[in-house]
Scaffold this motif. Sequence first.
Motif, PDB file in Angstrom:
ATOM      1  N   ILE A 249       0.800  -1.295   0.131  1.00  0.00           N
ATOM      2  CA  ILE A 249      -0.133   0.114  -0.052  1.00  0.00           C
ATOM      3  C   ILE A 249       0.801   1.260  -0.067  1.00  0.00           C
ATOM      4  O   ILE A 249       0.565   2.152  -0.477  1.00  0.00           O
ATOM      5  N   GLY A 250       2.105   1.210   0.652  1.00  0.00           N
ATOM      6  CA  GLY A 250       2.915   2.386   0.462  1.00  0.00           C
ATOM      7  C   GLY A 250       2.679   3.238   1.571  1.00  0.00           C
ATOM      8  O   GLY A 250       3.017   4.808   1.264  1.00  0.00           O
ATOM      9  N   ALA A 251       1.990   3.419   2.672  1.00  0.00           N
ATOM     10  CA  ALA A 251       1.476   4.325   3.597  1.00  0.00           C
ATOM     11  C   ALA A 251       3.030   4.461   4.527  1.00  0.00           C
ATOM     12  O   ALA A 251       3.628   3.620   4.818  1.00  0.00           O
ATOM     13  N   VAL A 252       2.966   5.852   4.421  1.00  0.00           N
ATOM     14  CA  VAL A 252       4.256   6.528   5.372  1.00  0.00           C
ATOM     15  C   VAL A 252       3.565   7.028   6.657  1.00  0.00           C
ATOM     16  O   VAL A 252       4.473   7.095   7.460  1.00  0.00           O
ATOM     17  N   MET A 253       2.172   6.815   6.961  1.00  0.00           N
ATOM     18  CA  MET A 253       1.767   7.237   7.966  1.00  0.00           C
ATOM     19  C   MET A 253       0.481   6.535   8.082  1.00  0.00           C
ATOM     20  O   MET A 253      -0.438   6.681   7.102  1.00  0.00           O
ATOM     21  N   LEU A 254      -0.137   6.141   9.251  1.00  0.00           N
ATOM     22  CA  LEU A 254      -1.508   5.689   9.501  1.00  0.00           C
ATOM     23  C   LEU A 254      -2.044   6.727  10.908  1.00  0.00           C
ATOM     24  O   LEU A 254      -1.172   6.423  11.808  1.00  0.00           O
ATOM     25  N   THR A 255      -3.253   6.868  10.722  1.00  0.00           N
ATOM     26  CA  THR A 255      -3.822   7.355  11.806  1.00  0.00           C
ATOM     27  C   THR A 255      -5.133   6.741  11.892  1.00  0.00           C
ATOM     28  O   THR A 255      -5.835   6.138  11.269  1.00  0.00           O
ATOM     29  N   HIS A 256      -5.850   6.935  13.279  1.00  0.00           N
ATOM     30  CA  HIS A 256      -7.398   6.556  13.395  1.00  0.00           C
ATOM     31  C   HIS A 256      -8.016   7.688  13.886  1.00  0.00           C
ATOM     32  O   HIS A 256      -7.433   8.577  14.548  1.00  0.00           O
TER      33      HIS A 256
ATOM     34  N   THR B 100       0.603   5.493  -9.074  1.00  0.00           N
ATOM     35  CA  THR B 100       0.194   5.528 -10.533  1.00  0.00           C
ATOM     36  C   THR B 100      -1.528   4.965 -10.991  1.00  0.00           C
ATOM     37  O   THR B 100      -1.791   5.324 -12.109  1.00  0.00           O
ATOM     38  N   ASP B 101      -1.868   4.142 -10.236  1.00  0.00           N
ATOM     39  CA  ASP B 101      -3.035   3.678 -10.776  1.00  0.00           C
ATOM     40  C   ASP B 101      -3.790   3.400  -9.085  1.00  0.00           C
ATOM     41  O   ASP B 101      -3.844   2.470  -8.807  1.00  0.00           O
ATOM     42  N   TRP B 102      -4.921   4.314  -9.134  1.00  0.00           N
ATOM     43  CA  TRP B 102      -5.556   4.313  -8.027  1.00  0.00           C
ATOM     44  C   TRP B 102      -6.542   2.749  -7.832  1.00  0.00           C
ATOM     45  O   TRP B 102      -7.084   2.395  -6.888  1.00  0.00           O
ATOM     46  N   GLU B 103      -6.974   2.703  -8.935  1.00  0.00           N
ATOM     47  CA  GLU B 103      -7.907   1.459  -9.107  1.00  0.00           C
ATOM     48  C   GLU B 103      -7.164   0.187  -8.715  1.00  0.00           C
ATOM     49  O   GLU B 103      -7.513  -0.645  -7.761  1.00  0.00           O
ATOM     50  N   GLU B 104      -5.905  -0.070  -9.186  1.00  0.00           N
ATOM     51  CA  GLU B 104      -4.954  -1.210  -8.643  1.00  0.00           C
ATOM     52  C   GLU B 104      -4.847  -1.138  -7.299  1.00  0.00           C
ATOM     53  O   GLU B 104      -4.710  -2.128  -6.598  1.00  0.00           O
ATOM     54  N   TRP B 105      -4.409   0.268  -6.738  1.00  0.00           N
ATOM     55  CA  TRP B 105      -4.022   0.488  -5.121  1.00  0.00           C
ATOM     56  C   TRP B 105      -5.284  -0.203  -4.569  1.00  0.00           C
ATOM     57  O   TRP B 105      -4.997  -0.734  -3.299  1.00  0.00           O
TER      58      TRP B 105
ATOM     59  N   SER C  16      -9.671   6.944 -16.552  1.00  0.00           N
ATOM     60  CA  SER C  16      -8.875   8.448 -16.756  1.00  0.00           C
ATOM     61  C   SER C  16      -9.676   9.527 -16.028  1.00  0.00           C
ATOM     62  O   SER C  16      -8.733  10.241 -15.368  1.00  0.00           O
ATOM     63  N   THR C  17     -10.741   9.586 -16.104  1.00  0.00           N
ATOM     64  CA  THR C  17     -11.468  10.621 -15.260  1.00  0.00           C
ATOM     65  C   THR C  17     -11.142  10.609 -13.923  1.00  0.00           C
ATOM     66  O   THR C  17     -10.976  11.565 -13.152  1.00  0.00           O
ATOM     67  N   VAL C  18     -11.165   9.242 -13.427  1.00  0.00           N
ATOM     68  CA  VAL C  18     -11.343   8.867 -11.939  1.00  0.00           C
ATOM     69  C   VAL C  18      -9.728   9.054 -11.623  1.00  0.00           C
ATOM     70  O   VAL C  18      -9.828   9.912 -10.361  1.00  0.00           O
ATOM     71  N   GLN C  19      -8.977   8.615 -12.367  1.00  0.00           N
ATOM     72  CA  GLN C  19      -7.385   8.701 -12.016  1.00  0.00           C
ATOM     73  C   GLN C  19      -7.218  10.354 -11.888  1.00  0.00           C
ATOM     74  O   GLN C  19      -6.340  10.763 -10.973  1.00  0.00           O
ATOM     75  N   ASP C  20      -7.708  11.168 -12.718  1.00  0.00           N
ATOM     76  CA  ASP C  20      -7.079  12.710 -12.944  1.00  0.00           C
ATOM     77  C   ASP C  20      -7.784  13.452 -11.690  1.00  0.00           C
ATOM     78  O   ASP C  20      -7.128  14.221 -11.112  1.00  0.00           O
ATOM     79  N   PHE C  21      -8.987  13.052 -11.560  1.00  0.00           N
ATOM     80  CA  PHE C  21      -9.481  13.899 -10.386  1.00  0.00           C
ATOM     81  C   PHE C  21      -8.941  13.151  -8.945  1.00  0.00           C
ATOM     82  O   PHE C  21      -8.533  14.116  -8.112  1.00  0.00           O
ATOM     83  N   LEU C  22      -8.786  12.266  -8.674  1.00  0.00           N
ATOM     84  CA  LEU C  22      -8.136  11.638  -7.376  1.00  0.00           C
ATOM     85  C   LEU C  22      -6.698  12.146  -7.187  1.00  0.00           C
ATOM     86  O   LEU C  22      -6.203  11.986  -6.214  1.00  0.00           O
TER      87      LEU C  22
END
Length: 371
Positions: free
Chosen positions: A26-33, A58-63, A356-362
Motif C-alpha cells: 500500500i505504501g503508507a508512510v503514516m497511519l492514523t485513526h 500511478t493507478d488508484w484502481e489497482e491500489w 482516466s477521469t477518476v485517476q485525474d480527479f483523485l
Amino acid sequence: MAVIEAPSLYMGLGALYERELDAHGIGAVMLTHKWQPADLLAPHSDIDVRVLLSQAPTDWEEWNHRLAAAHTAAVGRENSHRRLLEHPPGFAFTVAEADGRLVSAPELATWSLISGSTRDFQRWKSRAQMAPWCDVDERFYRGILHGRLGGRYQLAADSTDNVVEDIVAYRRHCAAWHYLAPCWFAAAALATRTRCPGKTAALTQWRPEGLDGYAELFLGHAEDRPEARPRSPRHLLRTAHVALEAAMRRVPAAGPAGQGEEHTRNDWVMTAGMLRVRVARWLYYLDPPPSVATDYLIRREAKELRAAAHTLNALAADEATPTQRLAARMAALIPTGPTTAGTLRATLALWHRQKSTVQDFLTLTPGDVHP
C-alpha cells in the motif's frame, strides 16, 4: 466491557493493520485513526483508519484492489475483527496535502497516530488546533448534529450483525457512543469555537450549568462504571434525547456561510480523500470474508456518496475552468440514490470504464485546484 484492555487491544490492531498494508504494497508512510484512545471502547468500537501516502499511486484502481485484499486479510485474522475492523479506511491523503493544511482541521484534530513520523503528526495536530475558526468548522460540526438530531438517529439501524459478544451491551454502546457522544462533541465545539479532540474529552471538559449529571452518566458508560450498566438501551436513548435537547440550547445559531479559495481546496481534498478509498470499500462489501455481514454497510454508502456529489457539483459551479469541468465529470460518476450491491457493482464498472477521469480527479494536486 473490558475497557482496561482497550489501549493494548487497539494498539495491537493498528500494528496488525500496518503489517497487512505493508505486505500488500500500500505504501503508507503514516497511519492514523479517528478519535482518541480513550474513545475506543473494547470490544464494541471499530477503528476508523486514515492512510497517508508520500505521493499518489500511478493507478488508484489497482491500489484499491490491494487495499481491499489487505483489509480482508486483517479481518480474517480473528473473529472479533469483523466488528473491530468493520470497514476499510475512510480516507487517503498525501503528505503534501496534510503539510499544506488542506486536510480539514476539525477532522485532523480527532486523529491519533498508529504509525509514522510523530514529529510531522504533532505539527499537523498543533496547526489544526490553532487555526482560526472558520466555515469549514461550522459545516463539519453542524453536519454531525444534522445527521443525528431530530429523530435522524435510529438505534435499530445500528446493526448488530457483526457483533460477537453481548448484544445488549453493544446497543447501550450505540445509544451512548454513536448518538449522544458525537452530538455532545459537536455541540461542545460549536459552543466554545474550539476543535475538540474526541468524545471523552468533550464530555469531560464541556459541562454547562445543569448538564454535569448527563456528562457524568455517559462518561460512566464509557468507563463501564457499574451504575451505568442497569439502564436498558432504550432508557439510555431516551436519556440521551433529553440531555441533547438541553445541550443544544447552549449552541449558537448558525451564521452565514462563507467560501474562499482555501475552502475550495479543502473541499476538493476532503472529497478526493474520501473517494480514493471507495473502490476498496465496495470490493470488500461485495466479497466479504465468510460470516461477515456487509449489507448494512452497503446501505450506509448512500449518505457519503450523496454528500460527495453535492460538494463536487458545487465545486463545478459554471464549469468555466478545466478543474471545474473535471469536478463535473466526476460528479456524474457518483450514484446519488439508495445503494445496493447492484449499485456498487455498476459503479465499479463505470469507474473502470471512465478510469482516466477518476485517476485525474483523485490525483489532482492541491496547487492545481482553483475556484
